[in-house]
Design an enzyme around this catalytic site. Structure first.
Site, PDB file in Angstrom:
ATOM      1  N   GLU A  15       0.822  -1.213   0.000  1.00 25.52           N
ATOM      2  CA  GLU A  15       0.000   0.000   0.000  1.00 25.52           C
ATOM      3  C   GLU A  15       0.858   1.268   0.000  1.00 25.52           C
ATOM      4  OE1 GLU A  15      -2.923  -0.541  -0.711  1.00 25.52           O
ATOM      5  OE2 GLU A  15      -3.079  -2.659  -0.146  1.00 25.52           O
ATOM      6  N   HIS A  35       1.418   2.349  -3.473  1.00 25.35           N
ATOM      7  CA  HIS A  35       0.301   3.161  -3.977  1.00 25.35           C
ATOM      8  C   HIS A  35       0.414   4.597  -3.460  1.00 25.35           C
ATOM      9  CE1 HIS A  35      -1.312  -0.420  -5.585  1.00 25.35           C
ATOM     10  NE2 HIS A  35      -1.967  -0.839  -4.517  1.00 25.35           N
TER      11      HIS A  35
END
Length: 245
Positions: free
Chosen positions: A126, A129
Site C-alpha cells: 500500500e 500506492h
C-alpha cells in the site's frame, strides 16, 4: 491511529469504489459475531486493533522494506505520520488491506492480518500506492493509472517464483513468463476488487496496455524482491542510490 468521521461530506458514487470492503470507511461500527463474544469476550475487536497497531509499529522499526518506503515517501515530500496515515480497521474478509486516496491513508485489516509478516507485506504494497499518488499525481479514477500502480505493487512486493507456483500462476515449463503472469493476475484481482463497474475483459485489456512500462518501473525499491532472500536488506542499503536516506 486516525479515524474517519461518520459525518463526512457525501461523495460521488465513483469515489466510493471499494468502500464496501471497508465498513469503517463508511462510518459503520464493526460488528462482533456471537461466537467471537462467546470465545473471546466483547473486547476481541479492541484486542485485534492493539495487536495490529503493535505489528505496524514493529514494521516501521525493523522491516527493511517498510523503512525504505518510509524514506522514499519522506524524500518525496510525503512523510508518513503513523497516527494520521495508518489505520487498523475491521474489513471484509475478501481483503487484507488497502489504500484510501481520499484520506491518503493505509488500511490494515486487523481481523485478517494477524502476523508481522503479513502486516509488512500489506504496508509495503500500500505504501507503493501512496508513493505513486505522491510522486506521480495518481488518479485512481483513471483505469490506466489504477492498473499501473497495482502492477507495480504486485511486481515489487508480492510475486516470486514460489508464490506464483503455489497460486497456479505458472509452471516450471514457463519459467521465463511465470513472474509476469503472477503480477498480471495479482493486479487483475486488485483492480476488480475496487472497480465493480469494470469487466474482467476490460481490466485485462488495460493491464496489457500499460504492463511493460509499469512492470519495468522498479522505483523506489530498485529490485524485485525474492522470497527468502537478502533482497530486502540489499534494497534498504541501496536506498541512497535513489536519494533516500
Amino acid at each position: 491511529m486516525a479515524d474517519q468521521s461518520s459525518g463526512s461530506t457525501p461523495v460521488d458514487k465513483e469515489d466510493n469504489w471499494g468502500y464496501d470492503l471497508y465498513p469503517e470507511r463508511r462510518g459503520e461500527a464493526a460488528h462482533v459475531k456471537w461466537w467471537q463474544v462467546a470465545l473471546f469476550g466483547a473486547g476481541q475487536i479492541k484486542t485485534e486493533k492493539t495487536s495490529c497497531e503493535m505489528n505496524v509499529y514493529n514494521c516501521f522499526q525493523n522491516s527493511p522494506l517498510v523503512k525504505l518506503m518510509y524514506s522514499a515517501l519522506k524524500a518525496s515530500g510525503c512523510e508518513i505520520d503513523l497516527r494520521r496515515h495508518i489505520a487498523c480497521e475491521v474489513c471484509d474478509v475478501k481483503v487484507s488491506g488497502g489504500y484510501d486516496p481520499r484520506l491518503n491513508q493505509i488500511v490494515i485489516c486487523q481481523n485478517v492480518a494477524h502476523s508481522k509478516g503479513m502486516v509488512q507485506g500489506i504496508l509495503t504494497h500500500e505504501m507503493i500506492h501512496m508513493f505513486d499518488a505522491c510522486r506521480h499525481e495518481l488518479n485512481f479514477k483513471d483505469l490506466n493509472h489504477l492498473a499501473c500502480t497495482e502492477i507495480r505493487a504486485a511486481n515489487l512486493t508480492h510475486c516470486s517464483f514460489l508464490s506464483a507456483m503455489t497460486q497456479g500462476d505458472a509452471s516450471f515449463f514457463r519459467i521465463q513468463k511465470q513472474h509476469a503472469e503472477c503480477v498480471k493476475n495479482k493486479a487483475l484481482g486488485s483492480v476488480l476488487a475496487v472497480r465493480p463497474d469494470v469487466t474482467k475483459e476490460e481490466a485485462l485489456a488495460v493491464i496489457d496496455k500499460v504492463f511493460l512500462k509499469c512492470y519495468n518501473d522498479l522505483e523506489p525499491i530498485g529490485r524485485r524482491v525474492r522470497r527468502n532472500s537478502a533482497d530486502m536488506i540489499r534494497a534498504y542499503k541501496e536506498r541512497g542510490n535513489y536519494g533516500y536516506e
